[in-house]
Design a protein around this motif. Structure first.
Motif, PDB file in Angstrom:
ATOM      1  N   ALA A  76       0.817  -1.204   0.000  1.00  0.00           N
ATOM      2  CA  ALA A  76       0.000   0.000   0.000  1.00  0.00           C
ATOM      3  C   ALA A  76       0.859   1.266   0.000  1.00  0.00           C
ATOM      4  CB  ALA A  76      -0.922  -0.011   1.226  1.00  0.00           C
ATOM      5  N   ASP A  77       1.977   1.255   0.705  1.00  0.00           N
ATOM      6  CA  ASP A  77       2.835   2.428   0.816  1.00  0.00           C
ATOM      7  C   ASP A  77       4.280   1.950   0.850  1.00  0.00           C
ATOM      8  OD1 ASP A  77       3.730   4.983   1.077  1.00  0.00           O
ATOM      9  OD2 ASP A  77       2.676   5.417   2.954  1.00  0.00           O
ATOM     10  N   PRO A  78       4.796   1.475  -0.285  1.00  0.00           N
ATOM     11  CA  PRO A  78       6.075   0.768  -0.275  1.00  0.00           C
ATOM     12  C   PRO A  78       7.258   1.582   0.223  1.00  0.00           C
ATOM     13  CG  PRO A  78       5.380   1.269  -2.521  1.00  0.00           C
ATOM     14  CD  PRO A  78       4.217   1.546  -1.636  1.00  0.00           C
ATOM     15  N   LEU A  79       7.290   2.880  -0.052  1.00  0.00           N
ATOM     16  CA  LEU A  79       8.456   3.669   0.322  1.00  0.00           C
ATOM     17  C   LEU A  79       8.572   3.871   1.824  1.00  0.00           C
ATOM     18  CD1 LEU A  79       8.491   6.385  -2.495  1.00  0.00           C
ATOM     19  CD2 LEU A  79       9.720   4.210  -2.385  1.00  0.00           C
ATOM     20  N   ARG A 102      14.219  17.036  -1.277  1.00  0.00           N
ATOM     21  CA  ARG A 102      12.918  17.701  -1.138  1.00  0.00           C
ATOM     22  C   ARG A 102      11.923  17.165  -2.160  1.00  0.00           C
ATOM     23  NH1 ARG A 102      14.960  23.978  -0.196  1.00  0.00           N
ATOM     24  NH2 ARG A 102      15.186  23.829   2.092  1.00  0.00           N
ATOM     25  N   ILE A 103      12.390  16.937  -3.382  1.00  0.00           N
ATOM     26  CA  ILE A 103      11.518  16.354  -4.399  1.00  0.00           C
ATOM     27  C   ILE A 103      11.098  14.947  -3.977  1.00  0.00           C
ATOM     28  CG2 ILE A 103      11.445  15.488  -6.775  1.00  0.00           C
ATOM     29  CD1 ILE A 103      13.319  17.851  -7.495  1.00  0.00           C
ATOM     30  N   GLY A 104      12.047  14.141  -3.484  1.00  0.00           N
ATOM     31  CA  GLY A 104      11.723  12.793  -3.015  1.00  0.00           C
ATOM     32  C   GLY A 104      10.738  12.796  -1.874  1.00  0.00           C
ATOM     33  N   ALA A 105      10.900  13.749  -0.952  1.00  0.00           N
ATOM     34  CA  ALA A 105       9.981  13.840   0.188  1.00  0.00           C
ATOM     35  C   ALA A 105       8.581  14.234  -0.268  1.00  0.00           C
ATOM     36  CB  ALA A 105      10.514  14.849   1.203  1.00  0.00           C
ATOM     37  N   ALA A 106       8.498  15.163  -1.220  1.00  0.00           N
ATOM     38  CA  ALA A 106       7.191  15.588  -1.722  1.00  0.00           C
ATOM     39  C   ALA A 106       6.507  14.446  -2.465  1.00  0.00           C
ATOM     40  CB  ALA A 106       7.352  16.801  -2.639  1.00  0.00           C
ATOM     41  N   GLN A 107       7.256  13.721  -3.290  1.00  0.00           N
ATOM     42  CA  GLN A 107       6.668  12.612  -4.039  1.00  0.00           C
ATOM     43  C   GLN A 107       6.186  11.497  -3.108  1.00  0.00           C
ATOM     44  OE1 GLN A 107       9.973  11.741  -6.666  1.00  0.00           O
ATOM     45  NE2 GLN A 107       9.100  12.938  -8.340  1.00  0.00           N
ATOM     46  N   GLY A 108       6.919  11.262  -2.044  1.00  0.00           N
ATOM     47  CA  GLY A 108       6.538  10.208  -1.106  1.00  0.00           C
ATOM     48  C   GLY A 108       5.590  10.668  -0.020  1.00  0.00           C
ATOM     49  N   ARG A 109       5.281  11.975  -0.012  1.00  0.00           N
ATOM     50  CA  ARG A 109       4.419  12.571   1.015  1.00  0.00           C
ATOM     51  C   ARG A 109       4.998  12.349   2.409  1.00  0.00           C
ATOM     52  NH1 ARG A 109      -1.716  11.065  -1.248  1.00  0.00           N
ATOM     53  NH2 ARG A 109      -1.424  12.026  -3.296  1.00  0.00           N
ATOM     54  N   PHE A 110       6.304  12.585   2.488  1.00  0.00           N
ATOM     55  CA  PHE A 110       6.988  12.479   3.764  1.00  0.00           C
ATOM     56  C   PHE A 110       7.097  13.868   4.387  1.00  0.00           C
ATOM     57  CE2 PHE A 110       9.416   9.157   1.175  1.00  0.00           C
ATOM     58  CZ  PHE A 110       8.487   8.166   1.467  1.00  0.00           C
ATOM     59  N   THR A 147      18.093   9.164   0.302  1.00  0.00           N
ATOM     60  CA  THR A 147      16.792   9.054  -0.356  1.00  0.00           C
ATOM     61  C   THR A 147      16.057   7.799   0.099  1.00  0.00           C
ATOM     62  OG1 THR A 147      17.722  10.182  -2.297  1.00  0.00           O
ATOM     63  CG2 THR A 147      15.634   9.028  -2.597  1.00  0.00           C
ATOM     64  N   ALA A 148      16.781   6.709   0.243  1.00  0.00           N
ATOM     65  CA  ALA A 148      16.169   5.456   0.689  1.00  0.00           C
ATOM     66  C   ALA A 148      15.640   5.557   2.117  1.00  0.00           C
ATOM     67  CB  ALA A 148      17.180   4.316   0.594  1.00  0.00           C
ATOM     68  N   LEU A 149      16.219   6.459   2.909  1.00  0.00           N
ATOM     69  CA  LEU A 149      15.832   6.578   4.316  1.00  0.00           C
ATOM     70  C   LEU A 149      14.691   7.565   4.554  1.00  0.00           C
ATOM     71  CD1 LEU A 149      19.381   6.694   5.978  1.00  0.00           C
ATOM     72  CD2 LEU A 149      17.867   4.723   5.722  1.00  0.00           C
ATOM     73  N   LEU A 150      14.274   8.303   3.526  1.00  0.00           N
ATOM     74  CA  LEU A 150      13.278   9.353   3.722  1.00  0.00           C
ATOM     75  C   LEU A 150      11.994   8.843   4.378  1.00  0.00           C
ATOM     76  CD1 LEU A 150      13.536  11.459   0.428  1.00  0.00           C
ATOM     77  CD2 LEU A 150      13.832  12.328   2.765  1.00  0.00           C
ATOM     78  N   GLY A 151      11.529   7.674   3.957  1.00  0.00           N
ATOM     79  CA  GLY A 151      10.254   7.162   4.461  1.00  0.00           C
ATOM     80  C   GLY A 151      10.358   6.411   5.779  1.00  0.00           C
TER      81      GLY A 151
END
Length: 248
Positions: A76-79, A102-110, A147-151
């Motif tokens: 459901a929320d893989p990241l 910041r782009i990665g965080a926005a895309q992942g809704r973190f 980037t892998a750790l953002l979520g």
């Protein structure tokens, strides 16, 4: 009877061919909670292809690759569950590390706070405003790990994450992954650096010719080889002249 909790990562009887050539043949292993699993093998052994099937980037011909009991694409929320580092070369050279994150965080809704947190974690806070084109390979690798750790995932899948890191970076990575696993996380680590894997891994999976040659705890692998992981690896991958038939 209750269903048992599935392992964080489970690969069962994976097979994959490209243009009629079999690259992965019956690969099976698991990664448990609180474990660092070293995935070892020579170039072309099938390590990266197996990882890409696990992450839903390549379709398996047969078999299954599961994350928390489900195919990656069914999460459901893989990241937020699994973070991956496959290739630090795909970063946009014109962006800064902070912009990329910041782009990665926005895309992942973190949460936006995660950008500065992961920059601090990987040791890039002071260089976050520099363009990625000016980074060394090791610094780009740190951006990929950040980037892998953002979520805040509890599972990490890392394909040659120490590539380009200097000794201090390798020391940091080993300490971080060991602490991550000791806190209950799960790590699948593909690497050519046997000595570094031996310092942090709980289990080792050795692949050669698209097949798993051994899947043991590190202690079991060392006990069966007189304490020499390198010799054990060489004998199983068929590159030890003293054991030419070991990989058959």
């Amino acid at each position: 009877m209750d269903n048992p909790t599935p392992p964080p990562l489970a690969v069962r009887h994976l097979r994959k061919s490209f243009h009629g050539v079999r690259r992965v043949e019956d690969v099976t292993f698991t990664v448990g909670a609180g474990r660092v699993v070293g995935l070892l093998g020579p170039n072309g052994a099938g390590k990266t292809t197996s990882i890409r099937m696990l992450l839903g980037l390549v379709a398996a011909d047969s078999g299954e690759a599961l994350v928390l009991g489900k195919p990656y694409r069914a999460l459901a929320d893989p990241l937020r569950q699994i973070g991956a580092v496959l290739d630090a070369g795909g970063l946009h050279p014109g962006r800064t590390a902070r912009e990329h994150l910041r782009i990665g965080a926005a895309q992942g809704r973190f949460a936006a706070r995660r950008v500065d947190e992961v920059l601090e974690t990987v040791g890039l806070a002071a260089d976050a405003g520099r363009r990625i084109r000016d980074y060394s390979l090791g610094m780009r690798q740190r951006v990929a790990i950040a980037t892998a750790l953002l979520g805040e995932p509890r599972i990490l899948v890392l394909d040659e994450p120490a590539n380009g890191l200097d000794p201090a970076g390798i020391h940091w990575l080993k300490q971080y992954l060991r602490t991550f696993a000791d806190g209950g996380g799960s790590v699948l680590l593909s690497s050519h650096m046997l000595s570094d894997v031996a310092r942090i891994a709980d289990d080792v999976v050795i692949i050669a010719g698209g097949r798993v040659r051994s899947a043991l705890s590190l202690d079991e692998a060392l006990a069966s080889s007189g304490g020499d992981l390198e010799q054990y690896y060489l004998s199983l991958t068929g590159t030890d002249e003293r054991a030419p038939h070991a990989a058959r």
